[in-house]
Design a protein around this motif. Structure first.
Motif, PDB file in Angstrom:
ATOM      1  N   ILE A 176       0.831  -1.207   0.000  1.00  0.00           N
ATOM      2  CA  ILE A 176       0.000   0.000   0.000  1.00  0.00           C
ATOM      3  C   ILE A 176       0.868   1.262   0.000  1.00  0.00           C
ATOM      4  CG2 ILE A 176      -1.659   1.349   1.351  1.00  0.00           C
ATOM      5  CD1 ILE A 176      -2.833  -1.328   2.332  1.00  0.00           C
ATOM      6  N   LEU A 177       1.904   1.249   0.838  1.00  0.00           N
ATOM      7  CA  LEU A 177       2.741   2.434   0.967  1.00  0.00           C
ATOM      8  C   LEU A 177       3.518   2.731  -0.304  1.00  0.00           C
ATOM      9  CD1 LEU A 177       4.077   1.955   4.609  1.00  0.00           C
ATOM     10  CD2 LEU A 177       2.350   3.567   3.826  1.00  0.00           C
ATOM     11  N   PHE A 178       4.166   1.671  -0.863  1.00  0.00           N
ATOM     12  CA  PHE A 178       4.979   1.905  -2.063  1.00  0.00           C
ATOM     13  C   PHE A 178       4.118   2.274  -3.273  1.00  0.00           C
ATOM     14  CE2 PHE A 178       8.478  -0.403   0.131  1.00  0.00           C
ATOM     15  CZ  PHE A 178       9.481   0.504  -0.122  1.00  0.00           C
ATOM     16  N   ILE A 179       2.954   1.627  -3.396  1.00  0.00           N
ATOM     17  CA  ILE A 179       2.068   1.974  -4.525  1.00  0.00           C
ATOM     18  C   ILE A 179       1.577   3.414  -4.379  1.00  0.00           C
ATOM     19  CG2 ILE A 179      -0.184   1.485  -5.573  1.00  0.00           C
ATOM     20  CD1 ILE A 179       0.326  -1.490  -4.950  1.00  0.00           C
ATOM     21  N   THR A 180       1.222   3.805  -3.137  1.00  0.00           N
ATOM     22  CA  THR A 180       0.805   5.198  -2.899  1.00  0.00           C
ATOM     23  C   THR A 180       1.938   6.163  -3.248  1.00  0.00           C
ATOM     24  OG1 THR A 180      -0.674   4.483  -1.124  1.00  0.00           O
ATOM     25  CG2 THR A 180      -0.049   6.819  -1.165  1.00  0.00           C
ATOM     26  N   MET A 181       3.148   5.785  -2.886  1.00  0.00           N
ATOM     27  CA  MET A 181       4.302   6.639  -3.146  1.00  0.00           C
ATOM     28  C   MET A 181       4.529   6.820  -4.657  1.00  0.00           C
ATOM     29  SD  MET A 181       8.202   5.983  -1.927  1.00  0.00           S
ATOM     30  CE  MET A 181       8.249   4.538  -2.976  1.00  0.00           C
ATOM     31  N   ILE A 182       4.345   5.733  -5.409  1.00  0.00           N
ATOM     32  CA  ILE A 182       4.515   5.828  -6.868  1.00  0.00           C
ATOM     33  C   ILE A 182       3.480   6.773  -7.473  1.00  0.00           C
ATOM     34  CG2 ILE A 182       4.285   4.513  -9.022  1.00  0.00           C
ATOM     35  CD1 ILE A 182       5.562   2.143  -7.555  1.00  0.00           C
ATOM     36  N   GLN A 183       2.219   6.684  -6.987  1.00  0.00           N
ATOM     37  CA  GLN A 183       1.173   7.576  -7.515  1.00  0.00           C
ATOM     38  C   GLN A 183       1.510   9.039  -7.196  1.00  0.00           C
ATOM     39  OE1 GLN A 183      -0.781   5.435  -9.221  1.00  0.00           O
ATOM     40  NE2 GLN A 183       0.451   3.938  -8.101  1.00  0.00           N
ATOM     41  N   PHE A 184       1.905   9.261  -5.944  1.00  0.00           N
ATOM     42  CA  PHE A 184       2.237  10.620  -5.492  1.00  0.00           C
ATOM     43  C   PHE A 184       3.426  11.180  -6.275  1.00  0.00           C
ATOM     44  CE2 PHE A 184       4.931  13.228  -2.701  1.00  0.00           C
ATOM     45  CZ  PHE A 184       4.058  14.261  -2.409  1.00  0.00           C
ATOM     46  N   ASN A 185       4.468  10.369  -6.393  1.00  0.00           N
ATOM     47  CA  ASN A 185       5.691  10.810  -7.069  1.00  0.00           C
ATOM     48  C   ASN A 185       5.434  11.113  -8.540  1.00  0.00           C
ATOM     49  OD1 ASN A 185       8.497  11.357  -6.579  1.00  0.00           O
ATOM     50  ND2 ASN A 185       8.966   9.638  -7.921  1.00  0.00           N
ATOM     51  N   GLY A 186       4.658  10.245  -9.184  1.00  0.00           N
ATOM     52  CA  GLY A 186       4.377  10.445 -10.611  1.00  0.00           C
ATOM     53  C   GLY A 186       3.549  11.689 -10.866  1.00  0.00           C
TER      54      GLY A 186
END
Length: 463
Positions: free
Chosen positions: A105-115
């Motif tokens: 959940i955390l890493f997927i959220t981070m990818i969305q935020f970063n992108g």
């Protein structure tokens, strides 16, 4: 001294890239830590261990490599590609970590935020595609395990990594915003300074040249042949007066005279070509022409107004102690001239050249004090609007044939029954009366003054 704006902008962009590189390196370290915690150290999988070491090596190597590319022209494109590779690696890590619930959940959220924050929807799609590609690659190494483990050690490492990432990004964004605010203040100050310099510079250029340059229309200043009216004037006896007056007094007198004359020229929409000491050169019809006749009438209207204004200035200067009355002489000619920019790459001058320019200058030199001389070409255009007296012919330097000239009297509408301007000069007497400028509440005062002067003059016995 403030740095140039482009240098400041480049430093801000480089600083942004450095901080961006720091943040993405934290992501890679957090991913490597998550994978290493997931390893079974009693029966370690060599492939997983190599991947974890490889991610750490990649994080360090990419960090150092990107720091060297900070000032690269394709810096932004390079960072986009590297962050796509980061998303790909995160996909591999989650796949090898058996899709642990909290890290996923955390890493997927981070990818969305970063992108989204770094490149909008386009980069968001690219990073997610890279992430899916990384997950897919794990299927080649082992069969997917969809247990969605919630192993505490993995969750703690992921939480620490993601927490550090978001804190670092928050600090980075705060610093970035603060620097942008400071940069914006600097830009506002520079803009104010440039506006002030622009205003000062505009005073040294003709309105025609300044407007063309300011609007990016320099091509309109290219030289071409045009039929224009050229005006010259100077003050009779100014050179001898300059030797008698103090420098400050002379400067004030000249600036007052030029200010009044420029105001009149601007009112009649003439292009002030240049000042030559007390001499003035004005062009009509070079830009914004209203037609040859209308341009010529505006030029003579300006000359008549200048002559009237000079009478007012004579009274003002007399009251300031200048006993010798200063008078201007003016010359006007109309004809085809070459109009445009002339000079070198280092210095350009917008002016008019040609025989008709020389003739206008000769007419000014031949005029008597307070007189406006015009050529036959100019007279033929204005004779029905402006009263002129035939003065015969003069011999002008540089011209082999005699030049037919006329003396400008005034607009026909201002003469006779509808005359609004009166002028008389004699020894001990000077009067100029402009009915158009007298205010209604000053009318009785002016009439009383004239009647009082006339009464005293009648009673005076003059020997």
């Amino acid at each position: 001294m403030a740095e140039p704006t482009n240098q400041v902008s480049e430093k801000l962009a480089a600083d942004f890239s450095l901080r961006q590189n720091d943040v993405r390196t934290l992501i890679c370290i957090a991913a490597a830590g998550t994978l290493m915690v997931n390893l079974n150290w009693q029966a370690i999988n060599i492939i997983d261990a190599l991947i974890a070491v490889g991610i750490l090596t990649y994080a360090a190597a990419s960090y150092l490599w990107l720091r060297k590319r900070i000032f690269d022209k394709q810096r932004d494109l390079i960072f986009d590609r590297v962050m796509m590779l980061d998303a790909f690696i995160i996909g591999i890590v989650l796949g090898l970590s058996n899709f642990s619930l909290l890290p996923s959940i955390l890493f997927i959220t981070m990818i969305q935020f970063n992108g989204l924050i770094n490149g909008g929807v386009k980069k968001w799609l690219a990073d997610n595609a890279a992430f899916v590609g990384g997950v897919t690659c794990t299927f080649l190494l082992r069969d997917p395990d969809w247990v969605l483990s919630d192993k505490l050690e993995i969750s703690i490492v992921s939480l620490i990594g993601i927490f550090t990432y978001f804190c670092a990004y928050a600090i980075f964004v705060h610093t970035r915003i603060r620097k942008l605010i400071m940069h914006n203040k600097q830009l506002v100050n520079e803009q104010t300074l440039y506006k002030l310099r622009t205003y000062k510079l505009a005073r040294y250029l003709t309105p025609t040249v300044w407007k063309a340059i300011n609007e990016g229309r320099e091509q309109t200043l290219a030289s071409e042949r045009k039929r224009v009216s050229v005006f010259f004037s100077d003050i009779r006896g100014f050179s001898s007066l300059a030797e008698e007056l103090e420098a400050e007094t002379l400067t004030d007198l000249l600036n007052t005279y030029l200010t009044e004359m420029v105001t009149i020229a601007t009112k009649h929409r003439g292009t002030i070509d240049k000042f030559m000491g007390d001499a003035i050169m004005v062009i009509f019809g070079d830009t914004g022409s209203e037609g040859l006749k209308a341009d010529c009438i505006r030029c003579l209207g300006m000359a008549i107004d200048m002559r009237k204004k000079m009478k007012e200035l004579q009274t003002r200067w007399y009251n300031q102690g200048i006993k010798k009355p200063l008078q201007i002489r003016m010359g006007i000619n109309t004809g085809y001239c070459t109009v445009g920019s002339f000079g070198t790459t280092q210095y350009m001058d917008y002016t008019v050249l040609g025989t008709h320019v020389n003739l206008a200058s000769r007419l000014e030199s031949a005029a008597d004090p307070g007189e406006i001389l015009i050529s036959h070409e100019t007279w033929s255009l204005v004779k029905d609007v402006i009263m002129c007296r035939d003065k015969g012919e003069i011999t002008a330097k540089g011209f082999s044939h005699p030049i037919k000239v006329y003396q400008v009297v005034d607009f026909r509408k201002d003469l006779g029954r509808h005359q609004s301007y009166f002028e008389e000069n004699a020894e001990g007497f000077s009067m100029h009366l402009d009915l158009d400028k007298i205010r209604n509440y000053d009318k009785n005062t002016v009439v009383d003054a004239l009647e009082s002067a006339a009464e005293k003059l009648r009673d005076k016995v003059i020997k």
